[in-house]
Design a protein around this motif. Structure first.
Motif, PDB file in Angstrom:
ATOM      1  N   GLY A 171       0.784  -1.233   0.000  1.00 30.77           N
ATOM      2  CA  GLY A 171       0.000   0.000   0.000  1.00 30.77           C
ATOM      3  C   GLY A 171       0.812   1.276   0.000  1.00 30.77           C
ATOM      4  N   TYR A 172       2.141   1.157  -0.088  1.00 27.33           N
ATOM      5  CA  TYR A 172       2.983   2.358  -0.172  1.00 27.33           C
ATOM      6  C   TYR A 172       2.780   3.048  -1.526  1.00 27.33           C
ATOM      7  N   GLU A 173       3.002   4.364  -1.548  1.00 33.11           N
ATOM      8  CA  GLU A 173       2.969   5.142  -2.776  1.00 33.11           C
ATOM      9  C   GLU A 173       4.293   5.892  -2.940  1.00 33.11           C
ATOM     10  N   PRO A 174       4.757   6.103  -4.171  1.00 33.49           N
ATOM     11  CA  PRO A 174       5.955   6.925  -4.371  1.00 33.49           C
ATOM     12  C   PRO A 174       5.639   8.378  -4.028  1.00 33.49           C
ATOM     13  N   VAL A 175       6.547   9.040  -3.325  1.00 34.58           N
ATOM     14  CA  VAL A 175       6.345  10.436  -2.921  1.00 34.58           C
ATOM     15  C   VAL A 175       7.645  11.210  -3.097  1.00 34.58           C
ATOM     16  N   THR A 176       7.564  12.516  -2.992  1.00 34.05           N
ATOM     17  CA  THR A 176       8.756  13.350  -3.003  1.00 34.05           C
ATOM     18  C   THR A 176       9.383  13.346  -1.613  1.00 34.05           C
TER      19      THR A 176
ATOM     20  N   HIS B  38       7.898  14.060 -11.368  1.00 29.72           N
ATOM     21  CA  HIS B  38       7.803  14.796 -10.108  1.00 29.72           C
ATOM     22  C   HIS B  38       8.474  14.014  -8.986  1.00 29.72           C
ATOM     23  N   TYR B  39       8.316  12.700  -9.003  1.00 26.61           N
ATOM     24  CA  TYR B  39       8.915  11.862  -7.960  1.00 26.61           C
ATOM     25  C   TYR B  39      10.400  11.611  -8.186  1.00 26.61           C
ATOM     26  N   PHE B  40      10.777  11.399  -9.418  1.00 23.28           N
ATOM     27  CA  PHE B  40      12.135  10.944  -9.718  1.00 23.28           C
ATOM     28  C   PHE B  40      13.104  12.086 -10.021  1.00 23.28           C
TER      29      PHE B  40
ATOM     30  N   THR C 141      14.568   6.096  -3.993  1.00 22.29           N
ATOM     31  CA  THR C 141      13.191   6.494  -4.248  1.00 22.29           C
ATOM     32  C   THR C 141      12.427   6.458  -2.931  1.00 22.29           C
ATOM     33  N   ALA C 142      11.673   7.514  -2.647  1.00 24.43           N
ATOM     34  CA  ALA C 142      10.901   7.605  -1.410  1.00 24.43           C
ATOM     35  C   ALA C 142       9.510   7.015  -1.611  1.00 24.43           C
ATOM     36  N   MET C 143       9.058   6.229  -0.630  1.00 25.77           N
ATOM     37  CA  MET C 143       7.711   5.658  -0.678  1.00 25.77           C
ATOM     38  C   MET C 143       7.062   5.823   0.699  1.00 25.77           C
ATOM     39  N   LEU C 144       5.742   5.993   0.711  1.00 22.41           N
ATOM     40  CA  LEU C 144       5.039   6.334   1.950  1.00 22.41           C
ATOM     41  C   LEU C 144       3.692   5.638   2.042  1.00 22.41           C
ATOM     42  N   TYR C 145       3.357   5.208   3.263  1.00 17.32           N
ATOM     43  CA  TYR C 145       2.007   4.721   3.565  1.00 17.32           C
ATOM     44  C   TYR C 145       1.436   5.649   4.633  1.00 17.32           C
ATOM     45  N   ASP C 146       0.377   6.356   4.297  1.00 19.77           N
ATOM     46  CA  ASP C 146      -0.281   7.267   5.228  1.00 19.77           C
ATOM     47  C   ASP C 146      -1.586   6.625   5.681  1.00 19.77           C
TER      48      ASP C 146
END
Length: 247
Positions: A134-139, A242-244, A173-178
């Motif tokens: 469920g993580y998403e790529p983020v800045t 935007h992410y990369f 690469t940053a990934m996040l689960y909120d």
């Protein structure tokens, strides 16, 4: 390979303290082999995580150590990172990394239900595992800004790149689960599978774009210095660039 039959993945405790040194050694060896950086941790630090019940450890059916991962908290518990994922070379490519990540993710959600869970990775395989959870790529701006977290990057071989970009980008690469604003795992998994080839190309381009200035600098600097190898929630999905390439 069925990891449920082949391995035992459990929350680490004091009975596992003796494995701390081999875990640290394997972390360092793996980072060196990949030609990428990793924040170094001491055996004492790993043991502390075991005592606190903030780590996951894996063994094969014969009781041989097979893998490890631990929890770190930042910004007064607002952010949680599942760090130091390592699988012994003898047990790689069999699904164990995914089993460990699932276990440490569940432990993080149970222990810190309100925290945002994030990770930094240079590998497509870990990106896939994170997407399945469920993580998403983020800045980088969406990660913790806790100075203690970024200080941990000082031991990484790519630290100069991170600082040259004012901590807005690096090879990872940053990934996040909120927990308060996220897509369902089925959605993030489907998104990754659809765009996997694009992510792979972007990782290569990102590496080339970030390392290129250092190649030039090394060519001009006869004194040497750091050398780098080319081998080495809902509504948040933005453009890949935007992410990369937040450069």
């Amino acid at each position: 390979m069925d990891t449920q039959q082949q391995f035992q993945v459990l929350v680490a405790n004091e009975s596992h303290l003796s494995f701390a040194q081999i875990i640290c050694d394997e972390m360092a060896s793996s980072a060196k082999a990949r030609g990428t950086g990793i924040a170094k941790r001491s055996p004492e630090y790993i043991q502390q995580k075991m005592r606190e019940g903030k780590a996951v450890i894996a063994f094969n059916q014969d009781g041989i150590w097979a893998g490890f991962c631990y929890i770190e908290t930042w910004s007064h518990g607002e952010y949680v990172a599942n760090s130091g994922l390592i699988v012994s070379p003898a047990f790689r490519k069999g699904g164990l990394a995914k089993a460990i990540k699932k276990k440490i993710f569940e432990l993080s959600r149970q222990t810190y239900p309100e925290a945002k869970i994030f990770g930094l990775t240079t590998g497509l395989a870990v990106m896939k595992i994170n997407s399945d959870l469920g993580y998403e790529p983020v800045t980088y701006s969406e990660l913790t800004q806790d100075e203690a977290f970024w200080a941990g990057c000082k031991s990484c071989v790519n630290y100069d790149i991170l600082m040259s970009k004012e901590r807005k980008n690096c090879l990872c690469t940053a990934m996040l689960y909120d927990p308060k604003d996220h897509y369902e795992p089925e959605e993030t998994k489907e998104f990754f599978e659809e765009k996997k080839s694009v992510f792979e190309r972007m990782l290569r381009i990102k590496q080339w774009k970030l390392l290129k200035p250092f190649f030039k600098e090394d060519n001009k600097d006869s004194q040497g210095g750091a050398k780098y190898s080319q081998s080495g929630g809902a509504g948040k999905i933005k453009s890949f660039f935007h992410y990369f390439f937040n450069l």
